[in-house]
Design a protein around this motif. Structure first.
Motif, PDB file in Angstrom:
ATOM      1  N   SER A   1     -20.959  31.467  66.813  1.00  0.00           N
ATOM      2  CA  SER A   1     -20.911  30.196  66.106  1.00  0.00           C
ATOM      3  C   SER A   1     -21.390  30.333  64.662  1.00  0.00           C
ATOM      4  O   SER A   1     -21.018  29.544  63.811  1.00  0.00           O
ATOM      5  CB  SER A   1     -21.757  29.159  66.839  1.00  0.00           C
ATOM      6  OG  SER A   1     -23.117  29.556  66.831  1.00  0.00           O
ATOM      7  N   GLY A   2     -22.221  31.312  64.348  1.00  0.00           N
ATOM      8  CA  GLY A   2     -22.700  31.503  62.985  1.00  0.00           C
ATOM      9  C   GLY A   2     -21.744  32.305  62.122  1.00  0.00           C
ATOM     10  O   GLY A   2     -21.809  32.252  60.888  1.00  0.00           O
TER      11      GLY A   2
ATOM     12  N   TRP B   1     -18.430  31.935  61.727  1.00  0.00           N
ATOM     13  CA  TRP B   1     -17.470  31.097  61.003  1.00  0.00           C
ATOM     14  C   TRP B   1     -18.116  30.457  59.783  1.00  0.00           C
ATOM     15  O   TRP B   1     -17.459  30.209  58.783  1.00  0.00           O
ATOM     16  CB  TRP B   1     -16.878  30.039  61.913  1.00  0.00           C
ATOM     17  CG  TRP B   1     -17.837  28.941  62.281  1.00  0.00           C
ATOM     18  CD1 TRP B   1     -18.660  28.921  63.355  1.00  0.00           C
ATOM     19  CD2 TRP B   1     -18.090  27.751  61.553  1.00  0.00           C
ATOM     20  NE1 TRP B   1     -19.421  27.788  63.349  1.00  0.00           N
ATOM     21  CE2 TRP B   1     -19.082  27.036  62.246  1.00  0.00           C
ATOM     22  CE3 TRP B   1     -17.571  27.204  60.384  1.00  0.00           C
ATOM     23  CZ2 TRP B   1     -19.573  25.813  61.820  1.00  0.00           C
ATOM     24  CZ3 TRP B   1     -18.059  25.986  59.971  1.00  0.00           C
ATOM     25  CH2 TRP B   1     -19.045  25.300  60.673  1.00  0.00           C
ATOM     26  N   LEU B   2     -19.424  30.214  59.881  1.00  0.00           N
ATOM     27  CA  LEU B   2     -20.132  29.637  58.742  1.00  0.00           C
ATOM     28  C   LEU B   2     -20.229  30.632  57.589  1.00  0.00           C
ATOM     29  O   LEU B   2     -20.093  30.267  56.420  1.00  0.00           O
ATOM     30  CB  LEU B   2     -21.521  29.176  59.178  1.00  0.00           C
ATOM     31  CG  LEU B   2     -22.341  28.412  58.163  1.00  0.00           C
ATOM     32  CD1 LEU B   2     -21.608  27.148  57.740  1.00  0.00           C
ATOM     33  CD2 LEU B   2     -23.703  28.070  58.732  1.00  0.00           C
TER      34      LEU B   2
ATOM     35  N   ALA C   1     -16.760  30.772  56.009  1.00  0.00           N
ATOM     36  CA  ALA C   1     -16.323  29.523  55.375  1.00  0.00           C
ATOM     37  C   ALA C   1     -16.754  29.467  53.911  1.00  0.00           C
ATOM     38  O   ALA C   1     -16.051  28.873  53.082  1.00  0.00           O
ATOM     39  CB  ALA C   1     -16.887  28.326  56.128  1.00  0.00           C
ATOM     40  N   GLY C   2     -17.874  30.063  53.559  1.00  0.00           N
ATOM     41  CA  GLY C   2     -18.354  30.036  52.177  1.00  0.00           C
ATOM     42  C   GLY C   2     -17.399  30.704  51.209  1.00  0.00           C
ATOM     43  O   GLY C   2     -16.902  30.064  50.269  1.00  0.00           O
TER      44      GLY C   2
ATOM     45  N   SER D   1     -13.894  28.885  51.186  1.00  0.00           N
ATOM     46  CA  SER D   1     -13.845  27.607  50.472  1.00  0.00           C
ATOM     47  C   SER D   1     -14.020  27.814  48.975  1.00  0.00           C
ATOM     48  O   SER D   1     -13.429  27.085  48.175  1.00  0.00           O
ATOM     49  CB  SER D   1     -14.909  26.663  51.007  1.00  0.00           C
ATOM     50  OG  SER D   1     -16.206  27.217  50.799  1.00  0.00           O
TER      51      SER D   1
END
Length: 83
Positions: A5-6, A8-9, A12-13, A16
């Motif tokens: 779960s961490g 994808w974070l 994402a940075g 984006s």
């Protein structure tokens, strides 16, 4: 929190940031909306109007300087602002 779960974070940075940069680049450059002015615009030439009038003639001058110049008189050329 699990390890999956961490991840994808973290991804994402940069993703984006890249999308934001690309979007701003496209918005301000307008690369998809530009046109070629020379090819797409027709300009019709018209005949030149007006007249030529001779003002003054100086022939055969040997002077190296212009009469009345103020090159060396900088206090006449430059005025200080008092204020």
């Amino acid at each position: 929190m699990s390890d999956d779960s961490g991840l994808w974070l973290l991804l994402a940075g940069p993703a984006s940031a890249t999308a934001l940069y690309w979007g701003l680049y496209r918005y301000y450059r307008n690369t998809d909306k530009s046109h070629a002015f020379e090819r797409e615009t027709t300009v019709e030439a018209k005949p030149v109007t007006g007249s030529d009038r001779q003002v003054d003639t100086i022939t055969g001058t040997q002077e190296t300087r212009i009469r009345g110049d103020n090159v060396r008189e900088y206090r006449k050329r430059v005025v200080r602002n008092s204020g």
